[in-house]
Design an enzyme around this catalytic site. Structure first.
Site, mmCIF file in Angstrom:
data_model
loop_
_atom_site.group_PDB
_atom_site.id
_atom_site.type_symbol
_atom_site.label_atom_id
_atom_site.label_comp_id
_atom_site.label_asym_id
_atom_site.label_seq_id
_atom_site.Cartn_x
_atom_site.Cartn_y
_atom_site.Cartn_z
ATOM 1 N N GLN A 97 43.789 43.948 36.505
ATOM 2 C CA GLN A 97 42.516 44.517 36.041
ATOM 3 C C GLN A 97 41.772 45.098 37.249
ATOM 4 O O GLN A 97 40.740 45.739 37.100
ATOM 5 C CB GLN A 97 41.652 43.454 35.370
ATOM 6 C CG GLN A 97 42.323 42.812 34.166
ATOM 7 C CD GLN A 97 41.559 41.596 33.694
ATOM 8 O OE1 GLN A 97 40.695 41.693 32.818
ATOM 9 N NE2 GLN A 97 41.853 40.467 34.283
ATOM 10 N N ASN A 98 42.285 44.805 38.435
ATOM 11 C CA ASN A 98 41.633 45.258 39.660
ATOM 12 C C ASN A 98 41.996 46.713 39.937
ATOM 13 O O ASN A 98 43.038 47.197 39.484
ATOM 14 C CB ASN A 98 42.054 44.376 40.847
ATOM 15 C CG ASN A 98 41.696 42.910 40.632
ATOM 16 O OD1 ASN A 98 40.802 42.608 39.831
ATOM 17 N ND2 ASN A 98 42.409 42.012 41.292
ATOM 18 N N VAL A 99 41.120 47.374 40.664
ATOM 19 C CA VAL A 99 41.310 48.812 40.918
ATOM 20 C C VAL A 99 41.430 49.071 42.424
ATOM 21 O O VAL A 99 41.186 50.178 42.896
ATOM 22 C CB VAL A 99 40.126 49.612 40.310
ATOM 23 C CG1 VAL A 99 40.137 49.493 38.794
ATOM 24 C CG2 VAL A 99 38.772 49.147 40.850
ATOM 25 N N ASP A 100 41.816 48.024 43.164
ATOM 26 C CA ASP A 100 41.794 48.098 44.640
ATOM 27 C C ASP A 100 43.148 48.436 45.272
ATOM 28 O O ASP A 100 43.253 48.556 46.482
ATOM 29 C CB ASP A 100 41.260 46.757 45.209
ATOM 30 C CG ASP A 100 42.045 45.538 44.690
ATOM 31 O OD1 ASP A 100 41.428 44.466 44.513
ATOM 32 O OD2 ASP A 100 43.266 45.677 44.427
ATOM 33 N N HIS A 115 43.075 48.928 34.281
ATOM 34 C CA HIS A 115 41.709 49.458 34.357
ATOM 35 C C HIS A 115 41.630 50.640 35.310
ATOM 36 O O HIS A 115 40.543 50.994 35.787
ATOM 37 C CB HIS A 115 40.722 48.352 34.785
ATOM 38 C CG HIS A 115 40.533 47.317 33.725
ATOM 39 N ND1 HIS A 115 39.857 46.151 33.914
ATOM 40 C CD2 HIS A 115 40.963 47.271 32.436
ATOM 41 C CE1 HIS A 115 39.857 45.442 32.794
ATOM 42 N NE2 HIS A 115 40.530 46.087 31.886
ATOM 43 N N CYS A 149 38.870 72.609 39.953
ATOM 44 C CA CYS A 149 37.936 73.525 39.256
ATOM 45 C C CYS A 149 36.510 73.456 39.787
ATOM 46 O O CYS A 149 35.646 74.218 39.355
ATOM 47 C CB CYS A 149 37.947 73.210 37.755
ATOM 48 S SG CYS A 149 37.034 71.715 37.340
ATOM 49 N N THR A 187 40.960 35.544 36.961
ATOM 50 C CA THR A 187 40.293 36.339 35.935
ATOM 51 C C THR A 187 39.589 35.403 34.958
ATOM 52 O O THR A 187 40.087 34.332 34.638
ATOM 53 C CB THR A 187 41.279 37.253 35.165
ATOM 54 O OG1 THR A 187 40.566 37.952 34.132
ATOM 55 C CG2 THR A 187 42.437 36.475 34.553
ATOM 56 N N SER A 188 38.397 35.861 34.524
ATOM 57 C CA SER A 188 37.628 35.023 33.584
ATOM 58 C C SER A 188 38.211 35.147 32.174
ATOM 59 O O SER A 188 37.828 34.408 31.272
ATOM 60 C CB SER A 188 36.165 35.480 33.574
ATOM 61 O OG SER A 188 36.119 36.858 33.189
ATOM 62 N N ALA A 231 43.185 30.931 44.528
ATOM 63 C CA ALA A 231 44.461 31.646 44.372
ATOM 64 C C ALA A 231 45.226 31.744 45.684
ATOM 65 O O ALA A 231 46.462 31.699 45.719
ATOM 66 C CB ALA A 231 44.195 33.039 43.812
HETATM 67 N N1 APR Z 1 40.835 31.984 43.317
HETATM 68 C C1 APR Z 1 41.023 31.962 41.958
HETATM 69 N N2 APR Z 1 40.089 32.358 41.065
HETATM 70 C C2 APR Z 1 38.912 32.803 41.566
HETATM 71 C C3 APR Z 1 38.636 32.871 42.959
HETATM 72 C C4 APR Z 1 39.661 32.430 43.846
HETATM 73 N N3 APR Z 1 39.494 32.455 45.192
HETATM 74 N N4 APR Z 1 37.369 33.335 43.120
HETATM 75 C C5 APR Z 1 36.886 33.573 41.879
HETATM 76 N N5 APR Z 1 37.798 33.252 40.959
HETATM 77 C C6 APR Z 1 37.724 33.385 39.499
HETATM 78 C C7 APR Z 1 36.386 33.072 38.872
HETATM 79 O O1 APR Z 1 36.324 31.686 38.570
HETATM 80 C C8 APR Z 1 36.443 33.906 37.595
HETATM 81 O O2 APR Z 1 37.039 33.168 36.534
HETATM 82 O O3 APR Z 1 37.933 34.748 39.230
HETATM 83 C C9 APR Z 1 37.369 35.058 37.960
HETATM 84 C C10 APR Z 1 36.660 36.393 38.073
HETATM 85 O O4 APR Z 1 36.238 36.736 36.776
HETATM 86 P P1 APR Z 1 35.446 38.122 36.576
HETATM 87 O O5 APR Z 1 34.389 38.229 37.613
HETATM 88 O O6 APR Z 1 35.072 38.205 35.128
HETATM 89 O O7 APR Z 1 36.519 39.247 36.930
HETATM 90 P P2 APR Z 1 37.680 39.791 35.997
HETATM 91 O O8 APR Z 1 38.216 38.734 35.106
HETATM 92 O O9 APR Z 1 38.614 40.499 36.890
HETATM 93 O O10 APR Z 1 36.891 40.880 35.099
HETATM 94 C C11 APR Z 1 37.678 41.659 34.239
HETATM 95 O O11 APR Z 1 35.769 43.054 33.753
HETATM 96 O O12 APR Z 1 33.899 44.289 34.295
HETATM 97 C C12 APR Z 1 35.240 44.326 34.115
HETATM 98 O O13 APR Z 1 36.445 46.042 35.115
HETATM 99 C C13 APR Z 1 35.955 44.773 35.353
HETATM 100 O O14 APR Z 1 38.312 44.447 35.742
HETATM 101 C C14 APR Z 1 37.087 43.771 35.513
HETATM 102 C C15 APR Z 1 37.115 43.052 34.180
#
Ligand code: APR
Length: 240
Positions: A97-100, A115, A149, A187-188, A231
């Site tokens: 989901q990351n764009v990096d 994404h 363009c 990811t959440s 992670a």
């Molecule tokens: N190791 C493991 N998990 C971690 C760490 C870490 N060091 N640091 C943070 N986290 C977890 C947090 O607990 C959280 O559950 O990473 C998760 C980040 O969740 P979000 O901030 O919701 O990010 P993400 O799940 O990538 O969001 C999905 O939402 O807004 C959009 O485009 C955006 O791609 C993104 C998408």
């Protein structure tokens, strides 16, 4: 069930087709923010999240470059983390989901950017021009313009309210349904359709583990186990 280590529940040598779904948490060690974690970008700045909606185009183009352009520059300077490299060393396919672009830089070959990518830019005039290419080509001008363009250009990142690339989604579903170990890392799990991939993997018979440092609520029933940890440590220990 919550466990302490990934090695405990899913020893590396027990699996041959590993698929990882990654989110912002895996790139925190590269200096990037999460969105919803304790100091998440959207939590700290709700107006910034509001600016990420497609229906605000073209008025929000500057905000898009400011958020995604600066984030990409941080990622480009830091480079991939140990966790990105661990997934690459394990030969895991990656749905991110990351764009990096850090997974590609770590050496992962099978990467699906559902994404989009802040390393690429797109012409705002999608009907007649439709240009998409390296960010640098648009950023030669200020504000960034389409090199084809001359119309304004935007980061090639999927905004709220936009459809995901159907091909990327099909590939992601295929990877999730063909793996024997599915890892959701950093990811959440709040954003669909990425959050539908764990059930897809589970139904196809994969062992599903969530790796999350700050879990917020009960474990999604699609997962067999959750490792509560960083992670960076969890994946490097597992891939060793
Ligand atoms: N190791 C493991 N998990 C971690 C760490 C870490 N060091 N640091 C943070 N986290 C977890 C947090 O607990 C959280 O559950 O990473 C998760 C980040 O969740 P979000 O901030 O919701 O990010 P993400 O799940 O990538 O969001 C999905 O939402 O807004 C959009 O485009 C955006 O791609 C993104 C998408």
């Amino acid at each position: 069930m919550d466990v302490k280590t990934l090695v405990e529940v899913a020893p590396r040598d027990r699996f041959t087709r590993v698929c990882a779904l990654t989110g912002a948490g895996i790139s925190v060690a590269a200096g990037l923010s999460t969105f919803r974690g304790p100091d998440g970008l959207w939590r700290l700045s709700p107006e910034m999240e509001r600016a990420m909606h497609a229906q605000l185009l073209p008025s929000n183009v500057d905000a898009l470059w400011s958020v995604w352009g600066s984030m990409f520059h941080v990622a480009a300077r830091s480079g991939p983390t140990a966790a990105h490299r661990a997934l690459a060393d394990a030969g895991a396919s990656v749905i991110t989901q990351n764009v990096d672009e850090l997974h590609q830089r770590a050496g992962s070959h099978d990467v699906v950017e559902i994404h989009g990518s802040a390393g690429r830019a797109r012409c705002l005039d999608e009907d007649f021009c439709g240009w998409i290419g390296p960010r640098e080509e648009a950023e030669r001008t200020d504000p960034p313009q389409c090199p084809q363009c001359g119309e304004p250009a935007r980061p090639a990142v999927v905004l709220f309210g936009e459809m995901l690339d159907p091909e990327a989604l099909t590939t992601a579903r295929k990877l999730a349904s063909e793996c024997d170990l599915f890892l959701a890392v950093g990811t959440s799990g709040r954003v669909a359709p990425a959050s539908w991939l764990a059930p897809t993997a589970r139904e196809a018979g994969a062992y599903c583990v969530n790796v999350d440092l700050y879990p917020d609520g009960p474990l999604d029933p699609a997962f067999h186990a959750r490792v509560v940890g960083d992670a960076q440590e969890v994946l490097t220990e597992w891939a060793r």
